[in-house]
Design a protein around this motif. Structure first.
Motif, short mmCIF file in Angstrom:
data_model
loop_
_atom_site.label_atom_id
_atom_site.label_comp_id
_atom_site.label_asym_id
_atom_site.label_seq_id
_atom_site.Cartn_x
_atom_site.Cartn_y
_atom_site.Cartn_z
N ALA A 118 0.83 -1.21 0.00
CA ALA A 118 0.00 0.00 0.00
C ALA A 118 0.87 1.26 0.00
O ALA A 118 0.55 2.24 -0.68
N ASP A 119 1.96 1.24 0.75
CA ASP A 119 2.86 2.40 0.78
C ASP A 119 3.46 2.65 -0.60
O ASP A 119 3.61 3.80 -1.02
N ARG A 120 3.81 1.60 -1.28
CA ARG A 120 4.52 1.73 -2.56
C ARG A 120 3.58 2.03 -3.72
O ARG A 120 3.85 2.90 -4.55
N ASP A 121 2.45 1.30 -3.78
CA ASP A 121 1.59 1.35 -4.96
C ASP A 121 0.19 1.93 -4.69
O ASP A 121 -0.60 2.05 -5.62
N GLY A 122 -0.10 2.31 -3.45
CA GLY A 122 -1.42 2.85 -3.14
C GLY A 122 -2.37 1.78 -2.64
O GLY A 122 -2.20 0.59 -2.93
N ILE A 123 -3.37 2.20 -1.90
CA ILE A 123 -4.28 1.25 -1.27
C ILE A 123 -5.10 0.47 -2.28
O ILE A 123 -5.48 -0.68 -2.03
N ASP A 124 -5.38 1.05 -3.45
CA ASP A 124 -6.17 0.34 -4.45
C ASP A 124 -5.43 -0.86 -5.02
O ASP A 124 -6.05 -1.76 -5.61
N SER A 125 -4.11 -0.89 -4.84
CA SER A 125 -3.32 -2.03 -5.33
C SER A 125 -3.41 -3.23 -4.40
O SER A 125 -2.96 -4.32 -4.76
N LEU A 126 -4.00 -3.03 -3.25
CA LEU A 126 -4.00 -4.08 -2.23
C LEU A 126 -5.11 -5.09 -2.49
O LEU A 126 -6.21 -5.00 -1.94
N THR A 127 -4.83 -6.04 -3.36
CA THR A 127 -5.73 -7.15 -3.63
C THR A 127 -5.06 -8.43 -3.13
O THR A 127 -3.83 -8.46 -2.91
N MET A 128 -5.84 -9.48 -2.97
CA MET A 128 -5.27 -10.74 -2.51
C MET A 128 -4.24 -11.26 -3.51
O MET A 128 -3.21 -11.80 -3.13
N ARG A 129 -4.51 -11.08 -4.80
CA ARG A 129 -3.57 -11.55 -5.82
C ARG A 129 -2.26 -10.77 -5.75
O ARG A 129 -1.17 -11.37 -5.77
N GLN A 130 -2.37 -9.44 -5.67
CA GLN A 130 -1.15 -8.63 -5.60
C GLN A 130 -0.37 -8.90 -4.32
O GLN A 130 0.86 -8.92 -4.32
N LEU A 131 -1.09 -9.11 -3.24
CA LEU A 131 -0.43 -9.41 -1.98
C LEU A 131 0.32 -10.74 -2.05
O LEU A 131 1.45 -10.86 -1.55
N ALA A 132 -0.30 -11.72 -2.69
CA ALA A 132 0.37 -13.01 -2.85
C ALA A 132 1.63 -12.86 -3.69
O ALA A 132 2.68 -13.45 -3.37
N GLN A 133 1.55 -12.05 -4.75
CA GLN A 133 2.73 -11.82 -5.58
C GLN A 133 3.82 -11.13 -4.78
O GLN A 133 5.01 -11.43 -4.94
N GLU A 134 3.43 -10.18 -3.93
CA GLU A 134 4.40 -9.48 -3.10
C GLU A 134 5.16 -10.44 -2.20
O GLU A 134 6.36 -10.27 -1.95
N LEU A 135 4.47 -11.46 -1.74
CA LEU A 135 5.06 -12.45 -0.83
C LEU A 135 5.68 -13.63 -1.57
O LEU A 135 6.37 -14.44 -0.95
N GLY A 136 5.41 -13.73 -2.86
CA GLY A 136 5.94 -14.85 -3.64
C GLY A 136 5.28 -16.17 -3.31
O GLY A 136 5.93 -17.22 -3.30
N VAL A 137 3.97 -16.12 -3.05
CA VAL A 137 3.22 -17.33 -2.71
C VAL A 137 1.95 -17.39 -3.54
O VAL A 137 1.60 -16.45 -4.26
N GLU A 138 1.25 -18.51 -3.45
CA GLU A 138 -0.05 -18.64 -4.09
C GLU A 138 -1.10 -17.91 -3.26
O GLU A 138 -1.03 -17.90 -2.02
N ALA A 139 -2.07 -17.31 -3.93
CA ALA A 139 -3.09 -16.52 -3.23
C ALA A 139 -3.83 -17.36 -2.20
O ALA A 139 -4.17 -16.87 -1.11
N MET A 140 -4.08 -18.63 -2.51
CA MET A 140 -4.84 -19.48 -1.58
C MET A 140 -4.14 -19.64 -0.24
O MET A 140 -4.79 -19.82 0.79
N SER A 141 -2.82 -19.55 -0.23
CA SER A 141 -2.08 -19.75 1.02
C SER A 141 -2.30 -18.60 2.00
O SER A 141 -2.10 -18.74 3.21
N LEU A 142 -2.75 -17.43 1.48
CA LEU A 142 -2.99 -16.29 2.36
C LEU A 142 -4.18 -16.54 3.28
O LEU A 142 -4.23 -16.01 4.39
#
Length: 239
Positions: A32-56
């Motif tokens: 959110a700090d880097r790309d804005g709050i609208d970028s905060l999706t489960m898919r983007q968050l999973a990519q940020e962590l380098g994991v599959e979305a389901m693992s979140l």
């Protein structure tokens, strides 16, 4: 002959840091700090962590839970900041004590400009917000406020007690570009000459103002000082 170990082999052999709720939320704040709050999706968050979305979903139920969590992280930073700030004892100078803590909280929110928007969107009040305001009341009480006047003080301060105001603080961190501001002022000049004159004067005095027309930090502190001075007069008068 011993096989040569490559960097890729070494990285593959390193154990992966397991996911945790804290790690997920820290990554969400970073995103959110880097790309804005609208970028905060489960898919983007999973990519940020380098994991599959389901693992979140083992750590956060859904996006709303993520938003609750990032608000908690930011508020936790606020509580640490106000605890560490150097300020007079409230019973010696309640205004200076409260002012220092409010500006320390503001510094945290300036680092997470999307956070006010998230706090406003929550349907329940985070306990850390209540804890923060409880400390504000404690400062006021130590400074000689009655509960009645402390209650009124909280209404007057509103979100300013946490270091931001919705009317001046841009949650997305954006300001008005110079060209757009100039065009807007030109359009308004005939209909609203006093407003345009005031804004032109502000731009002249502070051409690098962070909101395009004014320095929001200066305006925030100016209004805060007016409120604190006014409350002190009421306290001293016993009302």
């Amino acid at each position: 002959m011993t096989p040569r170990t490559t960097d890729a082999d070494e990285l593959a052999e390193q154990p992966r840091i397991p996911l945790s709720r804290r790690r997920v939320l820290r990554a969400a704040v970073r995103l959110a700090d880097r790309d804005g709050i609208d970028s905060l999706t489960m898919r983007q968050l999973a990519q940020e962590l380098g994991v599959e979305a389901m693992s979140l979903y083992h750590h956060v139920a859904n996006k709303e839970a993520v938003l609750d969590g990032v608000a908690e992280v930011v508020l936790g930073e606020v509580m640490v900041a106000v605890d560490e700030v150097e300020a007079p004892s409230p019973d010696a100078d309640w205004r200076a004590a409260l002012r220092a803590r409010i500006l320390a909280a503001r510094e945290v929110f300036l680092g997470h400009r999307w956070a006010p928007q998230v706090l406003e969107s929550r349907t329940t009040t985070n306990p850390l917000v209540i804890a923060y305001y409880d400390r504000v009341v404690a400062i006021l009480r130590a400074g000689g406020f009655s509960f009645e006047l402390a209650h009124r003080a909280l209404h007057v301060l509103g979100s300013r007690a946490l270091g931001f105001t919705q009317e001046l603080f841009r949650p997305d961190g954006t300001g008005t570009p110079d060209e757009e501001a100039a065009a807007l002022m030109e359009q308004m000049a005939d209909r609203f000459p006093n407003i345009v004159g005031m804004l032109a004067d502000a731009v002249h005095d502070d051409p690098d103002g962070t909101l395009g027309f004014c320095d929001d930090q200066f305006e925030f502190e100016f209004a805060l000082d007016l409120i604190l001075d006014g409350l002190e007069r009421r306290r001293a008068a016993g009302s």
